[in-house]
Design a protein around this motif. Structure first.
Motif, short mmCIF file in Angstrom:
data_model
loop_
_atom_site.label_atom_id
_atom_site.label_comp_id
_atom_site.label_asym_id
_atom_site.label_seq_id
_atom_site.Cartn_x
_atom_site.Cartn_y
_atom_site.Cartn_z
N ILE A 126 0.85 -1.20 -0.07
CA ILE A 126 0.15 0.13 -0.16
C ILE A 126 0.62 1.26 -0.05
CG2 ILE A 126 -1.75 1.37 1.34
CD1 ILE A 126 -2.65 -1.28 2.29
N ALA A 127 1.87 1.33 0.75
CA ALA A 127 2.91 2.52 0.71
C ALA A 127 3.35 2.58 -0.60
CB ALA A 127 3.81 2.12 2.00
N MET A 146 2.09 1.78 -3.34
CA MET A 146 1.15 2.35 -4.36
C MET A 146 0.92 3.87 -4.19
SD MET A 146 -1.38 -0.94 -4.53
CE MET A 146 -2.52 -0.17 -5.38
N VAL A 147 0.78 4.25 -2.81
CA VAL A 147 0.27 5.56 -2.33
C VAL A 147 1.68 6.50 -2.94
CG1 VAL A 147 0.12 7.14 -0.33
CG2 VAL A 147 -1.10 5.01 -0.33
N SER A 148 2.81 5.97 -2.73
CA SER A 148 4.11 6.91 -3.10
C SER A 148 3.98 7.08 -4.87
CB SER A 148 5.16 5.96 -2.66
OG SER A 148 6.47 6.97 -2.89
N LEU A 191 1.21 6.81 -6.69
CA LEU A 191 0.11 7.72 -7.04
C LEU A 191 0.43 9.28 -6.42
CD1 LEU A 191 -2.73 7.79 -7.85
CD2 LEU A 191 -3.46 7.57 -5.50
N HIS A 192 1.20 9.44 -5.56
CA HIS A 192 1.52 10.96 -5.00
C HIS A 192 2.57 11.42 -6.00
CE1 HIS A 192 2.45 14.41 -2.50
NE2 HIS A 192 3.61 13.99 -2.69
N SER A 193 3.31 10.56 -6.61
CA SER A 193 4.52 11.13 -7.45
C SER A 193 3.83 11.37 -8.83
CB SER A 193 5.62 10.03 -7.79
OG SER A 193 6.25 9.82 -6.46
N THR A 214 0.74 12.39 -9.28
CA THR A 214 -0.25 13.45 -9.16
C THR A 214 0.57 14.65 -9.35
OG1 THR A 214 -1.59 12.14 -7.90
CG2 THR A 214 -1.74 14.74 -7.63
#
Length: 432
Positions: free
Chosen positions: A412-413, A415-417, A419-421, A423
Protein backbone atom coordinates in the motif's frame (compact mmCIF):
# COMPACT_ATOMS: atom_id res chain seq x y z
CA UNK A 1 52.34 -101.17 29.84
CA UNK A 2 51.22 -100.52 26.25
CA UNK A 3 50.63 -96.81 26.81
CA UNK A 4 54.21 -95.64 26.28
CA UNK A 5 54.78 -97.52 22.97
CA UNK A 6 51.46 -96.21 21.70
CA UNK A 7 52.44 -92.63 22.63
CA UNK A 8 55.68 -92.97 20.69
CA UNK A 9 53.84 -94.62 17.80
CA UNK A 10 51.37 -91.77 17.37
CA UNK A 11 54.12 -89.21 17.91
CA UNK A 12 56.04 -90.60 14.95
CA UNK A 13 52.82 -90.86 12.95
CA UNK A 14 52.22 -87.16 13.60
CA UNK A 15 55.76 -86.40 12.44
CA UNK A 16 55.23 -88.48 9.33
CA UNK A 17 52.10 -86.64 8.22
CA UNK A 18 53.19 -83.15 9.26
CA UNK A 19 54.21 -82.06 5.80
CA UNK A 20 52.86 -83.46 2.57
CA UNK A 21 56.22 -83.03 0.79
CA UNK A 22 57.72 -85.63 3.12
CA UNK A 23 54.57 -87.65 3.73
CA UNK A 24 55.19 -91.32 4.31
CA UNK A 25 51.86 -92.29 5.82
CA UNK A 26 48.41 -90.92 6.36
CA UNK A 27 45.80 -92.12 8.87
CA UNK A 28 42.62 -93.16 7.06
CA UNK A 29 39.20 -94.57 7.72
CA UNK A 30 38.50 -97.83 5.95
CA UNK A 31 34.75 -97.98 5.29
CA UNK A 32 34.13 -101.69 4.93
CA UNK A 33 30.85 -103.23 3.80
CA UNK A 34 28.88 -106.20 5.00
CA UNK A 35 26.22 -107.07 2.42
CA UNK A 36 23.39 -109.50 3.16
CA UNK A 37 19.78 -110.22 2.26
CA UNK A 38 17.11 -109.17 4.74
CA UNK A 39 13.92 -111.07 5.52
CA UNK A 40 12.18 -109.46 2.55
CA UNK A 41 14.88 -110.56 0.12
CA UNK A 42 16.34 -107.08 -0.36
CA UNK A 43 20.04 -106.30 -0.21
CA UNK A 44 21.02 -104.82 3.14
CA UNK A 45 24.40 -103.06 3.35
CA UNK A 46 26.03 -102.41 6.70
CA UNK A 47 28.91 -99.95 6.75
CA UNK A 48 31.74 -100.78 9.13
CA UNK A 49 34.28 -98.08 9.96
CA UNK A 50 37.73 -99.52 10.58
CA UNK A 51 41.09 -98.01 11.41
CA UNK A 52 43.56 -98.01 8.53
CA UNK A 53 46.85 -96.49 7.48
CA UNK A 54 47.85 -95.33 4.01
CA UNK A 55 51.60 -95.99 3.91
CA UNK A 56 54.02 -95.15 1.12
CA UNK A 57 57.07 -97.35 0.73
CA UNK A 58 58.43 -100.57 -0.70
CA UNK A 59 57.11 -104.10 -0.67
CA UNK A 60 58.00 -105.78 2.60
CA UNK A 61 58.13 -102.57 4.68
CA UNK A 62 57.01 -102.95 8.27
CA UNK A 63 53.71 -101.24 9.08
CA UNK A 64 53.88 -97.88 10.81
CA UNK A 65 50.85 -98.77 12.89
CA UNK A 66 50.77 -102.54 13.45
CA UNK A 67 47.34 -102.25 15.09
CA UNK A 68 45.60 -100.99 11.93
CA UNK A 69 44.96 -102.26 8.41
CA UNK A 70 47.88 -101.08 6.28
CA UNK A 71 47.44 -100.16 2.63
CA UNK A 72 51.06 -100.15 1.51
CA UNK A 73 51.40 -98.12 -1.69
CA UNK A 74 54.51 -99.17 -3.57
CA UNK A 75 56.19 -97.33 -6.38
CA UNK A 76 54.45 -96.87 -9.72
CA UNK A 77 54.36 -94.20 -12.40
CA UNK A 78 51.67 -92.47 -10.36
CA UNK A 79 52.48 -90.86 -7.03
CA UNK A 80 49.29 -89.97 -5.19
CA UNK A 81 51.18 -87.42 -3.10
CA UNK A 82 51.90 -85.22 -6.13
CA UNK A 83 48.22 -84.39 -6.42
CA UNK A 84 47.87 -83.02 -2.89
CA UNK A 85 49.07 -79.49 -3.76
CA UNK A 86 51.50 -79.19 -0.87
CA UNK A 87 48.68 -79.09 1.69
CA UNK A 88 49.67 -80.07 5.21
CA UNK A 89 48.49 -83.55 6.04
CA UNK A 90 46.55 -82.50 9.13
CA UNK A 91 44.25 -80.62 6.72
CA UNK A 92 43.48 -83.79 4.77
CA UNK A 93 40.70 -86.33 5.20
CA UNK A 94 41.31 -89.85 3.94
CA UNK A 95 38.81 -92.63 3.29
CA UNK A 96 39.40 -96.09 1.81
CA UNK A 97 36.71 -98.32 0.31
CA UNK A 98 36.47 -101.54 -1.63
CA UNK A 99 35.70 -101.21 -5.35
CA UNK A 100 33.53 -103.67 -7.26
CA UNK A 101 34.34 -104.45 -10.89
CA UNK A 102 31.06 -106.42 -11.03
CA UNK A 103 32.86 -109.57 -12.05
CA UNK A 104 34.81 -107.98 -14.91
CA UNK A 105 38.47 -109.01 -15.12
CA UNK A 106 40.88 -107.13 -17.36
CA UNK A 107 44.60 -107.82 -17.47
CA UNK A 108 46.22 -104.60 -16.29
CA UNK A 109 49.23 -103.62 -18.45
CA UNK A 110 51.58 -103.32 -15.48
CA UNK A 111 50.35 -106.65 -14.07
CA UNK A 112 52.75 -108.74 -12.03
CA UNK A 113 52.86 -112.53 -12.04
CA UNK A 114 49.56 -112.78 -10.21
CA UNK A 115 46.75 -112.83 -12.70
CA UNK A 116 43.91 -111.14 -10.85
CA UNK A 117 43.38 -107.91 -8.91
CA UNK A 118 41.39 -106.66 -5.96
CA UNK A 119 40.55 -103.00 -6.23
CA UNK A 120 40.15 -100.23 -3.66
CA UNK A 121 39.49 -96.51 -3.86
CA UNK A 122 41.32 -93.95 -1.78
CA UNK A 123 39.59 -90.56 -1.46
CA UNK A 124 41.62 -87.67 -0.05
CA UNK A 125 39.83 -84.37 0.60
CA UNK A 126 41.19 -81.03 1.71
CA UNK A 127 39.01 -80.27 4.70
CA UNK A 128 38.19 -76.73 3.50
CA UNK A 129 36.95 -78.01 0.15
CA UNK A 130 39.94 -76.96 -1.97
CA UNK A 131 40.22 -80.28 -3.79
CA UNK A 132 39.23 -83.95 -3.89
CA UNK A 133 41.63 -86.63 -5.11
CA UNK A 134 40.49 -90.20 -5.81
CA UNK A 135 43.02 -92.93 -6.43
CA UNK A 136 42.34 -96.51 -7.56
CA UNK A 137 44.57 -98.92 -5.66
CA UNK A 138 45.38 -102.27 -7.28
CA UNK A 139 46.14 -105.24 -5.04
CA UNK A 140 47.32 -108.33 -6.97
CA UNK A 141 45.52 -111.54 -6.10
CA UNK A 142 45.51 -115.22 -7.02
CA UNK A 143 41.74 -115.37 -6.68
CA UNK A 144 39.42 -114.46 -9.58
CA UNK A 145 36.48 -112.09 -8.98
CA UNK A 146 33.62 -114.06 -7.37
CA UNK A 147 31.11 -112.85 -9.96
CA UNK A 148 28.97 -109.91 -10.99
CA UNK A 149 27.73 -109.37 -7.44
CA UNK A 150 31.20 -109.68 -5.93
CA UNK A 151 30.24 -107.24 -3.19
CA UNK A 152 28.16 -110.02 -1.60
CA UNK A 153 31.26 -112.09 -0.88
CA UNK A 154 34.11 -109.69 -0.25
CA UNK A 155 37.29 -111.45 0.94
CA UNK A 156 37.80 -110.92 4.65
CA UNK A 157 40.43 -108.37 5.67
CA UNK A 158 41.99 -108.84 9.11
CA UNK A 159 42.38 -105.89 11.50
CA UNK A 160 46.19 -105.94 11.16
CA UNK A 161 46.47 -107.09 7.54
CA UNK A 162 48.97 -105.50 5.14
CA UNK A 163 47.70 -105.00 1.59
CA UNK A 164 50.44 -104.22 -0.90
CA UNK A 165 49.01 -101.96 -3.59
CA UNK A 166 49.96 -99.57 -6.37
CA UNK A 167 48.13 -96.55 -7.77
CA UNK A 168 46.57 -97.34 -11.16
CA UNK A 169 44.33 -94.32 -11.87
CA UNK A 170 43.94 -90.91 -10.25
CA UNK A 171 41.17 -88.35 -10.74
CA UNK A 172 41.09 -84.90 -9.17
CA UNK A 173 39.01 -81.75 -9.00
CA UNK A 174 40.00 -78.39 -7.57
CA UNK A 175 36.41 -77.12 -7.82
CA UNK A 176 34.28 -79.56 -5.81
CA UNK A 177 31.85 -76.74 -5.03
CA UNK A 178 31.29 -73.69 -7.22
CA UNK A 179 29.22 -70.59 -6.48
CA UNK A 180 28.56 -68.56 -9.61
CA UNK A 181 26.76 -65.36 -10.46
CA UNK A 182 24.48 -65.10 -13.48
CA UNK A 183 26.07 -64.51 -16.90
CA UNK A 184 29.52 -65.55 -15.67
CA UNK A 185 31.96 -68.02 -17.20
CA UNK A 186 32.92 -71.01 -15.05
CA UNK A 187 35.67 -73.58 -15.48
CA UNK A 188 34.89 -76.86 -13.73
CA UNK A 189 38.23 -78.51 -13.03
CA UNK A 190 38.76 -82.22 -13.65
CA UNK A 191 42.00 -84.02 -14.35
CA UNK A 192 43.11 -87.63 -14.51
CA UNK A 193 46.26 -89.73 -14.75
CA UNK A 194 46.85 -93.41 -15.61
CA UNK A 195 49.89 -95.54 -14.77
CA UNK A 196 50.48 -96.67 -18.36
CA UNK A 197 50.37 -95.28 -21.88
CA UNK A 198 47.98 -96.19 -24.65
CA UNK A 199 45.00 -96.84 -22.39
CA UNK A 200 41.55 -96.74 -23.90
CA UNK A 201 40.08 -93.83 -21.96
CA UNK A 202 36.52 -92.57 -22.13
CA UNK A 203 35.71 -89.17 -20.65
CA UNK A 204 32.15 -87.97 -20.11
CA UNK A 205 30.46 -84.99 -18.51
CA UNK A 206 26.90 -85.06 -17.25
CA UNK A 207 24.69 -82.56 -15.48
CA UNK A 208 22.21 -83.85 -12.95
CA UNK A 209 19.46 -81.73 -11.43
CA UNK A 210 16.17 -82.68 -9.79
CA UNK A 211 16.35 -86.26 -11.01
CA UNK A 212 17.19 -85.41 -14.63
CA UNK A 213 20.58 -86.42 -16.06
CA UNK A 214 21.86 -84.76 -19.24
CA UNK A 215 25.01 -85.69 -21.16
CA UNK A 216 27.13 -82.63 -21.97
CA UNK A 217 30.27 -84.15 -23.51
CA UNK A 218 31.90 -87.46 -24.32
CA UNK A 219 35.19 -88.53 -25.89
CA UNK A 220 36.89 -91.87 -26.51
CA UNK A 221 40.64 -91.91 -26.96
CA UNK A 222 40.68 -95.01 -29.14
CA UNK A 223 37.98 -93.97 -31.63
CA UNK A 224 38.83 -90.27 -31.21
CA UNK A 225 35.15 -89.50 -31.47
CA UNK A 226 33.65 -86.67 -29.45
CA UNK A 227 30.14 -85.48 -28.77
CA UNK A 228 29.13 -82.21 -27.21
CA UNK A 229 31.38 -79.28 -26.33
CA UNK A 230 32.98 -77.57 -23.37
CA UNK A 231 36.13 -79.72 -23.10
CA UNK A 232 39.35 -79.19 -25.05
CA UNK A 233 40.05 -82.42 -26.91
CA UNK A 234 43.75 -81.62 -27.20
CA UNK A 235 43.95 -81.04 -23.46
CA UNK A 236 42.59 -84.54 -22.81
CA UNK A 237 45.86 -86.01 -24.05
CA UNK A 238 47.55 -84.38 -21.05
CA UNK A 239 44.89 -85.52 -18.60
CA UNK A 240 42.94 -82.23 -18.46
CA UNK A 241 39.22 -82.94 -18.74
CA UNK A 242 38.02 -79.59 -17.37
CA UNK A 243 34.64 -78.35 -18.59
CA UNK A 244 33.98 -74.70 -19.46
CA UNK A 245 30.53 -73.27 -18.89
CA UNK A 246 30.60 -70.10 -21.04
CA UNK A 247 27.49 -68.32 -19.77
CA UNK A 248 25.77 -69.30 -16.54
CA UNK A 249 22.00 -69.13 -16.41
CA UNK A 250 19.55 -70.05 -13.72
CA UNK A 251 19.13 -73.52 -15.20
CA UNK A 252 22.90 -74.05 -15.02
CA UNK A 253 22.51 -75.10 -11.40
CA UNK A 254 23.09 -78.75 -10.58
CA UNK A 255 25.70 -81.44 -10.03
CA UNK A 256 28.26 -81.76 -12.82
CA UNK A 257 29.82 -85.21 -13.05
CA UNK A 258 33.20 -85.78 -14.67
CA UNK A 259 33.60 -89.49 -15.42
CA UNK A 260 36.82 -91.20 -16.49
CA UNK A 261 36.55 -94.81 -17.58
CA UNK A 262 39.45 -97.24 -18.07
CA UNK A 263 38.04 -100.74 -18.14
CA UNK A 264 37.26 -102.18 -15.58
CA UNK A 265 37.46 -98.91 -13.59
CA UNK A 266 35.09 -95.98 -13.60
CA UNK A 267 36.07 -92.92 -11.60
CA UNK A 268 34.01 -89.80 -11.23
CA UNK A 269 34.20 -86.39 -9.59
CA UNK A 270 31.00 -84.60 -8.57
CA UNK A 271 31.06 -80.81 -8.80
CA UNK A 272 28.16 -78.89 -7.29
CA UNK A 273 27.38 -75.60 -9.01
CA UNK A 274 25.09 -73.15 -7.23
CA UNK A 275 23.83 -69.83 -8.60
CA UNK A 276 24.12 -66.99 -6.10
CA UNK A 277 23.11 -63.54 -7.30
CA UNK A 278 23.61 -60.72 -4.77
CA UNK A 279 20.77 -58.24 -4.20
CA UNK A 280 20.81 -54.64 -5.40
CA UNK A 281 19.74 -52.47 -2.47
CA UNK A 282 18.18 -48.99 -2.69
CA UNK A 283 16.12 -46.56 -0.59
CA UNK A 284 13.27 -44.33 -1.73
CA UNK A 285 14.79 -41.36 0.15
CA UNK A 286 18.02 -39.43 -0.21
CA UNK A 287 20.94 -39.19 2.24
CA UNK A 288 18.97 -36.60 4.28
CA UNK A 289 15.22 -36.71 4.83
CA UNK A 290 13.64 -33.46 6.07
CA UNK A 291 10.20 -33.64 7.66
CA UNK A 292 8.00 -31.36 9.74
CA UNK A 293 7.38 -32.34 13.31
CA UNK A 294 4.24 -34.45 13.63
CA UNK A 295 4.16 -35.67 10.03
CA UNK A 296 4.93 -39.18 8.80
CA UNK A 297 6.61 -40.62 5.72
CA UNK A 298 6.75 -44.10 4.14
CA UNK A 299 10.40 -45.24 3.94
CA UNK A 300 11.11 -48.20 1.65
CA UNK A 301 14.20 -50.41 1.34
CA UNK A 302 14.26 -52.39 -1.90
CA UNK A 303 16.26 -55.61 -2.40
CA UNK A 304 16.16 -56.47 -6.09
CA UNK A 305 17.31 -59.30 -8.37
CA UNK A 306 18.76 -61.73 -5.85
CA UNK A 307 18.93 -65.53 -5.83
CA UNK A 308 18.24 -67.84 -4.06
CA UNK A 309 15.09 -66.80 -2.30
CA UNK A 310 16.10 -66.38 1.35
CA UNK A 311 16.97 -62.80 2.25
CA UNK A 312 16.88 -60.95 5.57
CA UNK A 313 16.13 -57.22 5.83
CA UNK A 314 16.37 -55.23 9.07
CA UNK A 315 16.01 -51.55 9.86
CA UNK A 316 18.12 -49.92 12.60
CA UNK A 317 18.11 -46.54 14.36
CA UNK A 318 21.35 -45.07 15.68
CA UNK A 319 23.13 -41.84 16.58
CA UNK A 320 25.36 -41.09 13.57
CA UNK A 321 28.08 -39.76 15.87
CA UNK A 322 28.74 -43.28 17.23
CA UNK A 323 27.95 -45.34 14.12
CA UNK A 324 31.62 -45.54 13.15
CA UNK A 325 32.91 -46.45 16.60
CA UNK A 326 33.91 -50.05 17.22
CA UNK A 327 34.59 -49.93 20.95
CA UNK A 328 32.20 -48.67 23.59
CA UNK A 329 29.48 -47.57 21.17
CA UNK A 330 25.89 -48.51 22.03
CA UNK A 331 24.28 -51.09 19.80
CA UNK A 332 21.90 -49.74 17.17
CA UNK A 333 18.22 -50.14 17.95
CA UNK A 334 16.36 -52.56 15.69
CA UNK A 335 13.01 -51.22 14.52
CA UNK A 336 10.04 -53.50 15.14
CA UNK A 337 7.29 -51.92 13.03
CA UNK A 338 8.67 -53.21 9.72
CA UNK A 339 6.39 -54.53 6.99
CA UNK A 340 7.48 -56.80 4.13
CA UNK A 341 6.03 -56.87 0.66
CA UNK A 342 5.35 -60.18 -1.07
CA UNK A 343 8.23 -61.63 -3.06
CA UNK A 344 8.31 -60.66 -6.71
CA UNK A 345 9.52 -63.33 -9.16
CA UNK A 346 11.41 -61.59 -11.97
CA UNK A 347 11.71 -62.73 -15.58
CA UNK A 348 15.32 -63.86 -15.06
CA UNK A 349 14.10 -66.10 -12.17
CA UNK A 350 15.60 -63.82 -9.51
CA UNK A 351 13.57 -62.34 -6.67
CA UNK A 352 12.78 -58.88 -5.30
CA UNK A 353 11.24 -57.77 -2.01
CA UNK A 354 10.90 -54.54 -0.02
CA UNK A 355 10.85 -53.75 3.69
CA UNK A 356 9.13 -50.51 4.67
CA UNK A 357 7.83 -48.59 7.66
CA UNK A 358 6.02 -45.33 8.35
CA UNK A 359 8.42 -42.91 10.00
CA UNK A 360 6.69 -40.55 12.43
CA UNK A 361 8.73 -37.38 12.60
CA UNK A 362 9.41 -35.87 16.01
CA UNK A 363 12.07 -33.55 17.38
CA UNK A 364 13.23 -36.42 19.63
CA UNK A 365 14.51 -38.45 16.69
CA UNK A 366 15.82 -35.51 14.67
CA UNK A 367 19.43 -36.13 13.66
CA UNK A 368 19.15 -39.91 14.02
CA UNK A 369 20.57 -42.25 11.40
CA UNK A 370 18.28 -44.93 9.98
CA UNK A 371 19.97 -47.92 8.30
CA UNK A 372 18.58 -50.71 6.17
CA UNK A 373 20.69 -53.88 6.43
CA UNK A 374 20.26 -56.65 3.84
CA UNK A 375 21.77 -60.12 4.39
CA UNK A 376 21.92 -62.87 1.77
CA UNK A 377 23.96 -66.05 1.32
CA UNK A 378 25.74 -64.50 -1.68
CA UNK A 379 27.14 -61.72 0.56
CA UNK A 380 30.09 -62.03 2.90
CA UNK A 381 28.84 -58.96 4.83
CA UNK A 382 25.41 -57.31 4.73
CA UNK A 383 24.69 -54.41 2.36
CA UNK A 384 23.75 -51.27 4.29
CA UNK A 385 22.00 -48.09 3.11
CA UNK A 386 21.41 -45.16 5.48
CA UNK A 387 19.84 -41.72 5.73
CA UNK A 388 19.75 -38.95 8.36
CA UNK A 389 16.39 -37.62 9.58
CA UNK A 390 16.06 -33.85 9.93
CA UNK A 391 12.89 -32.71 11.74
CA UNK A 392 11.78 -29.06 11.63
CA UNK A 393 9.18 -27.30 13.78
CA UNK A 394 6.09 -26.21 11.87
CA UNK A 395 5.61 -22.38 11.64
CA UNK A 396 2.44 -21.01 13.43
CA UNK A 397 -0.49 -19.26 11.59
CA UNK A 398 0.12 -16.03 13.53
CA UNK A 399 3.54 -15.70 11.94
CA UNK A 400 2.06 -16.00 8.48
CA UNK A 401 -0.65 -13.44 9.37
CA UNK A 402 1.92 -10.90 10.56
CA UNK A 403 4.04 -11.40 7.46
CA UNK A 404 0.98 -10.97 5.25
CA UNK A 405 0.00 -7.78 7.12
CA UNK A 406 3.48 -6.29 6.79
CA UNK A 407 3.69 -7.14 3.12
CA UNK A 408 0.26 -5.59 2.56
CA UNK A 409 1.31 -2.36 4.31
CA UNK A 410 4.48 -2.20 2.23
CA UNK A 411 2.49 -2.74 -0.96
CA UNK A 412 0.00 0.00 0.00
CA UNK A 413 2.85 2.37 0.85
CA UNK A 414 4.48 1.75 -2.51
CA UNK A 415 1.21 2.29 -4.32
CA UNK A 416 0.45 5.56 -2.40
CA UNK A 417 3.95 6.83 -3.07
CA UNK A 418 3.63 6.08 -6.76
CA UNK A 419 0.22 7.77 -6.91
CA UNK A 420 1.55 10.83 -5.11
CA UNK A 421 4.48 11.10 -7.54
CA UNK A 422 2.19 10.79 -10.52
CA UNK A 423 -0.15 13.53 -9.18
CA UNK A 424 2.77 15.85 -8.51
CA UNK A 425 4.11 15.46 -12.01
CA UNK A 426 0.68 16.07 -13.45
CA UNK A 427 0.36 19.41 -11.61
CA UNK A 428 3.81 20.54 -12.69
CA UNK A 429 3.07 19.86 -16.31
CA UNK A 430 -0.35 21.64 -16.28
CA UNK A 431 -0.20 25.09 -18.17
CA UNK A 432 -1.29 28.20 -16.36
Amino acid sequence: MDLLPNVFLYYFVALGVHCVHQIQWLPCQFTDEHVSLNNEGHVDTQLIHREAMLQFGQKGDAPVNPHAITFLITGSKLDLRRHLDGVEADHLECELRRYSTEGIHVHWPSQEAKEYNRWFTCTVKQNNGLFIVIGFLRHPSDQPPPGQQDYRSWPTIADTEILTTSVAVVTKTQTPSVKATLSSQQRLHCQFAIDHRGANVSVEWHRQHRGERTKLFSHNSRTRQSQGSGVGVKALAGGDASYTLPFTKMNSEGTYICSVSVNPLLGSQDIILQIEEPPRVSLNVGPVLSLLDGTDHKVVCEADNYYPLDVEINWYEQDPAVSGQRVGAPLPKMLQNILLSSHKHNQDMTYSVSAFFYLQASLRVSGKQFTCSVSHKSLRVPIKKSFILNVEEPTSWMFYLIVFFILSLLLIAVMVSALHSATKKSKQNKPY
